[in-house]
Design a protein around this motif. Structure first.
Motif, PDB file in Angstrom:
ATOM      1  N   SER A  63     -67.213 -86.547 -95.638  1.00  0.00           N
ATOM      2  CA  SER A  63     -65.780 -86.460 -95.911  1.00  0.00           C
ATOM      3  C   SER A  63     -65.517 -85.768 -97.254  1.00  0.00           C
ATOM      4  O   SER A  63     -64.606 -84.952 -97.387  1.00  0.00           O
ATOM      5  CB  SER A  63     -65.204 -87.883 -95.936  1.00  0.00           C
ATOM      6  OG  SER A  63     -63.948 -87.898 -96.559  1.00  0.00           O
ATOM      7  N   ASN A  64     -66.361 -86.047 -98.229  1.00  0.00           N
ATOM      8  CA  ASN A  64     -66.104 -85.573 -99.597  1.00  0.00           C
ATOM      9  C   ASN A  64     -66.566 -84.138 -99.813  1.00  0.00           C
ATOM     10  O   ASN A  64     -65.840 -83.325-100.372  1.00  0.00           O
ATOM     11  CB  ASN A  64     -66.825 -86.510-100.583  1.00  0.00           C
ATOM     12  CG  ASN A  64     -66.361 -86.324-102.002  1.00  0.00           C
ATOM     13  OD1 ASN A  64     -65.185 -86.067-102.254  1.00  0.00           O
ATOM     14  ND2 ASN A  64     -67.291 -86.437-102.940  1.00  0.00           N
ATOM     15  N   VAL A  65     -67.787 -83.844 -99.380  1.00  0.00           N
ATOM     16  CA  VAL A  65     -68.353 -82.511 -99.698  1.00  0.00           C
ATOM     17  C   VAL A  65     -68.816 -81.743 -98.459  1.00  0.00           C
ATOM     18  O   VAL A  65     -69.417 -80.680 -98.565  1.00  0.00           O
ATOM     19  CB  VAL A  65     -69.525 -82.630-100.718  1.00  0.00           C
ATOM     20  CG1 VAL A  65     -69.009 -83.112-102.061  1.00  0.00           C
ATOM     21  CG2 VAL A  65     -70.627 -83.561-100.220  1.00  0.00           C
ATOM     22  N   ARG A  66     -68.542 -82.305 -97.275  1.00  0.00           N
ATOM     23  CA  ARG A  66     -68.896 -81.677 -95.994  1.00  0.00           C
ATOM     24  C   ARG A  66     -70.390 -81.396 -95.871  1.00  0.00           C
ATOM     25  O   ARG A  66     -70.825 -80.405 -95.282  1.00  0.00           O
ATOM     26  CB  ARG A  66     -68.130 -80.357 -95.797  1.00  0.00           C
ATOM     27  CG  ARG A  66     -66.626 -80.530 -95.660  1.00  0.00           C
ATOM     28  CD  ARG A  66     -66.060 -79.165 -95.897  1.00  0.00           C
ATOM     29  NE  ARG A  66     -64.682 -78.958 -95.578  1.00  0.00           N
ATOM     30  CZ  ARG A  66     -64.218 -78.619 -94.387  1.00  0.00           C
ATOM     31  NH1 ARG A  66     -65.004 -78.546 -93.345  1.00  0.00           N
ATOM     32  NH2 ARG A  66     -62.951 -78.353 -94.234  1.00  0.00           N
ATOM     33  N   MET A  67     -71.169 -82.271 -96.501  1.00  0.00           N
ATOM     34  CA  MET A  67     -72.631 -82.176 -96.407  1.00  0.00           C
ATOM     35  C   MET A  67     -73.190 -83.583 -96.246  1.00  0.00           C
ATOM     36  O   MET A  67     -72.582 -84.549 -96.721  1.00  0.00           O
ATOM     37  CB  MET A  67     -73.222 -81.581 -97.695  1.00  0.00           C
ATOM     38  CG  MET A  67     -73.047 -80.096 -97.836  1.00  0.00           C
ATOM     39  SD  MET A  67     -73.745 -79.519 -99.400  1.00  0.00           S
ATOM     40  CE  MET A  67     -72.338 -79.655-100.488  1.00  0.00           C
ATOM     41  N   PRO A  74     -69.042 -80.012-106.925  1.00  0.00           N
ATOM     42  CA  PRO A  74     -69.255 -80.649-105.629  1.00  0.00           C
ATOM     43  C   PRO A  74     -70.294 -79.929-104.787  1.00  0.00           C
ATOM     44  O   PRO A  74     -70.611 -80.379-103.680  1.00  0.00           O
ATOM     45  CB  PRO A  74     -67.879 -80.536-104.966  1.00  0.00           C
ATOM     46  CG  PRO A  74     -67.356 -79.236-105.473  1.00  0.00           C
ATOM     47  CD  PRO A  74     -67.881 -79.086-106.883  1.00  0.00           C
ATOM     48  N   ASN A  75     -70.800 -78.804-105.289  1.00  0.00           N
ATOM     49  CA  ASN A  75     -71.807 -78.036-104.547  1.00  0.00           C
ATOM     50  C   ASN A  75     -72.408 -76.983-105.497  1.00  0.00           C
ATOM     51  O   ASN A  75     -72.025 -76.889-106.670  1.00  0.00           O
ATOM     52  CB  ASN A  75     -71.193 -77.371-103.297  1.00  0.00           C
ATOM     53  CG  ASN A  75     -69.997 -76.489-103.632  1.00  0.00           C
ATOM     54  OD1 ASN A  75     -69.716 -76.231-104.800  1.00  0.00           O
ATOM     55  ND2 ASN A  75     -69.311 -76.029-102.611  1.00  0.00           N
ATOM     56  N   PHE A  76     -73.318 -76.177-104.954  1.00  0.00           N
ATOM     57  CA  PHE A  76     -74.000 -75.181-105.794  1.00  0.00           C
ATOM     58  C   PHE A  76     -73.014 -74.148-106.339  1.00  0.00           C
ATOM     59  O   PHE A  76     -73.114 -73.727-107.487  1.00  0.00           O
ATOM     60  CB  PHE A  76     -75.121 -74.504-104.993  1.00  0.00           C
ATOM     61  CG  PHE A  76     -75.949 -73.563-105.816  1.00  0.00           C
ATOM     62  CD1 PHE A  76     -76.807 -74.044-106.798  1.00  0.00           C
ATOM     63  CD2 PHE A  76     -75.850 -72.189-105.630  1.00  0.00           C
ATOM     64  CE1 PHE A  76     -77.554 -73.177-107.582  1.00  0.00           C
ATOM     65  CE2 PHE A  76     -76.601 -71.311-106.413  1.00  0.00           C
ATOM     66  CZ  PHE A  76     -77.457 -71.810-107.380  1.00  0.00           C
ATOM     67  N   GLN A  79     -72.401 -73.066-110.194  1.00  0.00           N
ATOM     68  CA  GLN A  79     -72.400 -71.713-110.778  1.00  0.00           C
ATOM     69  C   GLN A  79     -71.133 -71.476-111.596  1.00  0.00           C
ATOM     70  O   GLN A  79     -71.180 -70.898-112.684  1.00  0.00           O
ATOM     71  CB  GLN A  79     -72.506 -70.668-109.659  1.00  0.00           C
ATOM     72  CG  GLN A  79     -73.883 -70.603-109.035  1.00  0.00           C
ATOM     73  CD  GLN A  79     -73.909 -69.674-107.841  1.00  0.00           C
ATOM     74  OE1 GLN A  79     -73.089 -69.797-106.935  1.00  0.00           O
ATOM     75  NE2 GLN A  79     -74.839 -68.739-107.839  1.00  0.00           N
ATOM     76  N   ARG A  80     -70.015 -71.930-111.076  1.00  0.00           N
ATOM     77  CA  ARG A  80     -68.750 -71.763-111.815  1.00  0.00           C
ATOM     78  C   ARG A  80     -68.781 -72.592-113.115  1.00  0.00           C
ATOM     79  O   ARG A  80     -68.304 -72.138-114.158  1.00  0.00           O
ATOM     80  CB  ARG A  80     -67.557 -72.197-110.950  1.00  0.00           C
ATOM     81  CG  ARG A  80     -67.312 -71.274-109.756  1.00  0.00           C
ATOM     82  CD  ARG A  80     -66.130 -71.773-108.922  1.00  0.00           C
ATOM     83  NE  ARG A  80     -64.895 -71.869-109.685  1.00  0.00           N
ATOM     84  CZ  ARG A  80     -63.908 -72.711-109.413  1.00  0.00           C
ATOM     85  NH1 ARG A  80     -64.008 -73.551-108.408  1.00  0.00           N
ATOM     86  NH2 ARG A  80     -62.823 -72.728-110.153  1.00  0.00           N
ATOM     87  N   ALA A  81     -69.355 -73.784-113.032  1.00  0.00           N
ATOM     88  CA  ALA A  81     -69.443 -74.630-114.231  1.00  0.00           C
ATOM     89  C   ALA A  81     -70.348 -73.984-115.276  1.00  0.00           C
ATOM     90  O   ALA A  81     -70.070 -74.030-116.480  1.00  0.00           O
ATOM     91  CB  ALA A  81     -69.948 -76.017-113.853  1.00  0.00           C
ATOM     92  N   SER A 115     -63.088 -80.484-112.624  1.00  0.00           N
ATOM     93  CA  SER A 115     -64.125 -80.199-111.624  1.00  0.00           C
ATOM     94  C   SER A 115     -63.942 -78.787-111.096  1.00  0.00           C
ATOM     95  O   SER A 115     -62.829 -78.251-111.082  1.00  0.00           O
ATOM     96  CB  SER A 115     -64.072 -81.211-110.483  1.00  0.00           C
ATOM     97  OG  SER A 115     -62.806 -81.170-109.861  1.00  0.00           O
ATOM     98  N   PHE A 116     -65.059 -78.210-110.660  1.00  0.00           N
ATOM     99  CA  PHE A 116     -65.023 -76.855-110.107  1.00  0.00           C
ATOM    100  C   PHE A 116     -65.045 -76.928-108.591  1.00  0.00           C
ATOM    101  O   PHE A 116     -66.057 -76.695-107.952  1.00  0.00           O
ATOM    102  CB  PHE A 116     -66.164 -76.016-110.690  1.00  0.00           C
ATOM    103  CG  PHE A 116     -65.910 -75.647-112.121  1.00  0.00           C
ATOM    104  CD1 PHE A 116     -65.064 -74.596-112.421  1.00  0.00           C
ATOM    105  CD2 PHE A 116     -66.469 -76.380-113.159  1.00  0.00           C
ATOM    106  CE1 PHE A 116     -64.792 -74.256-113.748  1.00  0.00           C
ATOM    107  CE2 PHE A 116     -66.212 -76.055-114.481  1.00  0.00           C
ATOM    108  CZ  PHE A 116     -65.370 -74.999-114.781  1.00  0.00           C
ATOM    109  N   VAL A 117     -63.893 -77.318-108.067  1.00  0.00           N
ATOM    110  CA  VAL A 117     -63.688 -77.395-106.620  1.00  0.00           C
ATOM    111  C   VAL A 117     -62.683 -76.295-106.251  1.00  0.00           C
ATOM    112  O   VAL A 117     -61.985 -75.801-107.123  1.00  0.00           O
ATOM    113  CB  VAL A 117     -63.123 -78.776-106.212  1.00  0.00           C
ATOM    114  CG1 VAL A 117     -64.083 -79.894-106.569  1.00  0.00           C
ATOM    115  CG2 VAL A 117     -61.780 -79.045-106.850  1.00  0.00           C
TER     116      VAL A 117
END
Ligand code: COA
Ligand code: ZN
Length: 323
Positions: A110-114, A81-83, A87-89, A48-50
């Motif tokens: 909790s997971n993605v702060r959104m 987990p977000n935009f 972009q990194r992916a 994952s790109f976190v």
């Protein structure tokens, strides 16, 4: 490539390693992914790109994607987990990018702060960006509705909310929607009911389930989903897995056991069991401190077992699909 009846996506290198208590060295990850592909897994979620500081085990995902892309015929999946992760992916060249979109408000924060709706907006932005790319560079995009069957933080997750999020994702332009039992709360009756409801809302875009075996119902839920028409299943070798941002989450349904269930029913998974057990050895050697689970690996194939028929090789006939 011969026809398959069910498609198993191995998510151990992402879901499994993100929740492990130890790090698997990058070279071991690469060897494991190669062995999984050699066993016939055609889709692998490799990382994952976190931010590395949030999940250190995913710091090397770019390098792991680059390696996985050298394996012929493998669909390389990465989670975003977000935009920014998307972009990194994209830069990594992953073939498919999955967004976890929680139907539980509390898990989402909790997971993605959104909030779930803010997360859907990020997925929509990703789908719009994809449209601007040259045809050959557009990855597949999946929206996985996380905590679809309940949440350890929030408790009950209303089914209408799951349907609403699934519909928003489909309308945002994802290629596929999956239902994820992030914390292993689902039961087969619930699976059938919810799968049907979401199918009514999004049609063929619903193509699979992501299951955890926390309460031992992983295989029962997989079968229930199959009977409702699901053909794509996420699972982890050795039953590793769990979301670090959902208290109490534990391992995914075990790839070895899931493949055995389907093959013994005469359904073609493309998986070779001897090679699968070799991949399990590579996993165990790569992260020896981490316990692995599953029944098949200990018991082996039944005497006289026949795999489902392969191209040109007669085998066990398939059960008539119940759809
Ligand atoms: N990859 C790398 N860096 C990222 C990033 C990503 N996907 N998303 C954000 N960042 C960076 C930002 O650029 C920013 O950097 P800066 O401080 O140098 O400016 C910093 O992280 C904070 O950005 P922000 O957008 O405010 O993120 P956040 O702190 O609200 O965290 C997530 C949001 C999604 C990045 C974080 O909650 C997360 O990684 N969650 C993990 C989810 C997950 O993988 N769960 C398990 C699988 S379902
Ligand atoms: Zn999961």
């Amino acid at each position: 490539m011969s026809q398959l009846d069910v498609f198993i996506c191995e998510v151990g290198p992402r879901d499994g390693l993100q929740n492990a208590h130890h790090l698997m060295p990058t070279e071991a990850k690469k060897a494991w992914i190669s062995a999984l592909a050699a066993a016939g897994l055609r889709e692998i979620e490799v990382g994952s790109f976190v931010p590395a500081k949030v999940i250190p085990a995913m710091a090397d995902t770019g390098e792991v994607v680059a390696h996985a892309k050298t394996i012929a015929g493998l669909k390389v999946v990465a989670l975003a987990p977000n935009f920014k992760g998307f972009q990194r992916a994209l830069e990594s060249g992953a073939h498919k990018i999955t967004f976890p979109v929680s139907a539980s408000h509390q898990h989402s924060v909790s997971n993605v702060r959104m909030t779930p709706d803010e997360m859907v907006a990020q997925v929509r932005q990703a789908c719009e960006l994809r449209l601007t790319l040259p045809a050959g560079q557009r990855p597949e995009i999946e929206g996985a509705v996380a905590t679809a069957f309940g949440c350890t933080l929030q408790g009950e997750v209303p089914e209408d909310e799951v349907v609403r999020i699934a519909k928003l994702l489909a309308d945002a332009g994802v290629d596929s929607v999956a239902l994820a039992d992030t914390v292993g709360y689902a039961n087969p009756a619930q699976m059938k009911r919810l799968y049907r409801k979401v199918k009514d809302a999004v049609g063929a875009k619903l193509d699979g389930v992501h299951l955890h075996n926390t309460r031992g119902l992983g295989l029962a839920n997989a079968l229930a989903a199959y009977e409702e028409g699901a053909r794509a299943f996420d699972s982890s070798m050795g039953g590793l897995g769990g979301c670090p941002f959902a208290p109490g989450a534990s391992g995914n349904v075990v790839t070895e056991d899931l493949a055995f269930m389907f093959e013994s029913m005469g359904l073609r998974t493309g998986i070779d069991f001897d090679a699968l057990l070799r991949a399990r050895e590579i996993l165990v050697n790569g992260i020896p401190e981490e316990p692995v689970y599953g029944h098949f690996a200990g018991a082996g194939l039944p005497k006289g077992f026949r795999r489902a028929a392969q191209e040109g090789v007669p085998g066990k006939p398939a059960v008539a699909p119940v759809v």
